[in-house]
Design an enzyme around this catalytic site. Structure first.
Site, PDB file in Angstrom:
ATOM      1  N   THR A 248      98.484 -57.350  27.293  1.00  0.00           N
ATOM      2  CA  THR A 248      98.887 -56.743  28.554  1.00  0.00           C
ATOM      3  C   THR A 248      97.669 -56.121  29.228  1.00  0.00           C
ATOM      4  O   THR A 248      96.587 -56.018  28.633  1.00  0.00           O
ATOM      5  CB  THR A 248      99.948 -55.645  28.340  1.00  0.00           C
ATOM      6  OG1 THR A 248      99.347 -54.560  27.608  1.00  0.00           O
ATOM      7  CG2 THR A 248     101.158 -56.171  27.586  1.00  0.00           C
TER       8      THR A 248
ATOM      9  N   LYS B  11     102.810 -41.447  21.198  1.00  0.00           N
ATOM     10  CA  LYS B  11     103.849 -42.306  20.630  1.00  0.00           C
ATOM     11  C   LYS B  11     104.495 -41.653  19.409  1.00  0.00           C
ATOM     12  O   LYS B  11     105.681 -41.859  19.134  1.00  0.00           O
ATOM     13  CB  LYS B  11     103.269 -43.674  20.280  1.00  0.00           C
ATOM     14  CG  LYS B  11     102.849 -44.493  21.502  1.00  0.00           C
ATOM     15  CD  LYS B  11     104.003 -44.694  22.475  1.00  0.00           C
ATOM     16  CE  LYS B  11     103.615 -45.564  23.654  1.00  0.00           C
ATOM     17  NZ  LYS B  11     104.718 -45.752  24.625  1.00  0.00           N
TER      18      LYS B  11
ATOM     19  N   ASP C 239     108.872 -43.216  39.795  1.00  0.00           N
ATOM     20  CA  ASP C 239     107.684 -42.634  39.188  1.00  0.00           C
ATOM     21  C   ASP C 239     108.194 -41.628  38.161  1.00  0.00           C
ATOM     22  O   ASP C 239     108.760 -40.592  38.518  1.00  0.00           O
ATOM     23  CB  ASP C 239     106.836 -41.933  40.247  1.00  0.00           C
ATOM     24  CG  ASP C 239     105.573 -41.301  39.683  1.00  0.00           C
ATOM     25  OD1 ASP C 239     105.481 -41.143  38.451  1.00  0.00           O
ATOM     26  OD2 ASP C 239     104.682 -40.945  40.484  1.00  0.00           O
TER      27      ASP C 239
ATOM     28  N   TYR D 102      96.893 -41.640  23.152  1.00  0.00           N
ATOM     29  CA  TYR D 102      97.995 -42.607  23.144  1.00  0.00           C
ATOM     30  C   TYR D 102      98.751 -42.546  21.823  1.00  0.00           C
ATOM     31  O   TYR D 102      99.985 -42.498  21.797  1.00  0.00           O
ATOM     32  CB  TYR D 102      97.437 -44.014  23.363  1.00  0.00           C
ATOM     33  CG  TYR D 102      98.479 -45.109  23.357  1.00  0.00           C
ATOM     34  CD1 TYR D 102      99.309 -45.290  24.450  1.00  0.00           C
ATOM     35  CD2 TYR D 102      98.622 -45.960  22.257  1.00  0.00           C
ATOM     36  CE1 TYR D 102     100.273 -46.300  24.453  1.00  0.00           C
ATOM     37  CE2 TYR D 102      99.567 -46.956  22.249  1.00  0.00           C
ATOM     38  CZ  TYR D 102     100.393 -47.127  23.351  1.00  0.00           C
ATOM     39  OH  TYR D 102     101.340 -48.122  23.338  1.00  0.00           O
TER      40      TYR D 102
END
Length: 245
Positions: free
Chosen positions: A203, A172, A61, A168
């Protein structure tokens, strides 16, 4: 005969991470599948083992400091080194909206995995990577993290205009900055650090809306993970080559 290379892929029990592990394993590389859920990791590793790949599950994790330390210790005891680290584990988080509606907690949720987790895992594995004759680190980024692409407010990065993902996207971008920083620090060591942009791949993360397969999405990461001594470091690349930061 020299020993086979050893790789760790985080978030490898499914999706692109699993396929990266598979493609590395098909090259004769010993792969460790990092998975937050130990049971799912065992199932994924067993599937690759059935295909003739040397694959091992590793409870990992990336947001748990003790778990990260245990994983590094286990790899050290088993192999004494690490040749390839693919920081693939990532999340989109639960916030989908404009930045004006986001909270610090929304960003923190995503950054814990996508940024802080990468830092924690990379630092824990660096002593093992330094023992490799050709250490390689691949950080799984995204074209939406490119400031050069998203700065075009009329067009933006492919897929970015379809939904608001400031959490997100910014994670990145931060990951890209980490990639460059590590590449600079490790330049004299021979350890190469690059960012891989897999493209809009189908995905769980995007509800399988991506237009390419995980097999296609894994290619660039595998290429960067197996670079020769003359390969680049400190770059962001997709399957066609360099992507602007």
């Amino acid at each position: 005969m020299s020993e086979p290379a050893v790789a760790l892929v985080t978030g490898a029990n499914k999706g692109i991470g699993f396929e990266i592990a598979r493609q590395l394993g098909r090259r004769g590389i010993v792969v460790h599948l990092g998975a937050r859920d130990a049971g799912r990791g065992r199932v994924a590793a067993a599937q690759l083992t059935a295909e003739g790949i040397a694959a091992y599950p590793l409870r990992l994790d990336v947001t748990d400091a003790e778990c990260v330390a245990d994983a590094a210790r286990a790899l050290g005891e088993r192999h004494g080194r690490l040749d390839i680290l693919v920081n693939n584990a990532g999340i989109t988080g639960g916030f989908f909206g404009p930045p004006s509606a986001a909270t610090p907690g929304d960003l923190r949720e995503v950054y814990e995995t996508n940024v802080f987790g990468v830092l924690a895992v990379t630092n824990a594995m660096l002593p093992l990577l330094r023992r490799s004759p050709a250490g390689r680190v691949v950080n799984m980024s995204s074209t939406v993290g490119s400031l050069a692409l998203t700065a075009d407010l009329d067009a933006g990065a492919p897929g970015f205009k379809d939904y608001n993902l400031v959490t997100y996207q910014s994670s990145k971008t931060a990951l890209n900055a980490l990639t460059v920083a590590y590449a600079r620090e490790l330049l004299a060591t021979g350890i190469k650090v690059n960012a891989a942009n897999p493209g809009f791949t189908a995905t769980d993360m995007n509800g399988h809306r991506g237009h390419q397969s995980v097999e296609q999405g894994a290619v660039v990461a595998v290429r960067l993970a197996t670079l020769g001594p003359d390969g680049p470091t400190g770059t962001s690349q997709d399957d066609a080559g360099p992507v602007p930061w």
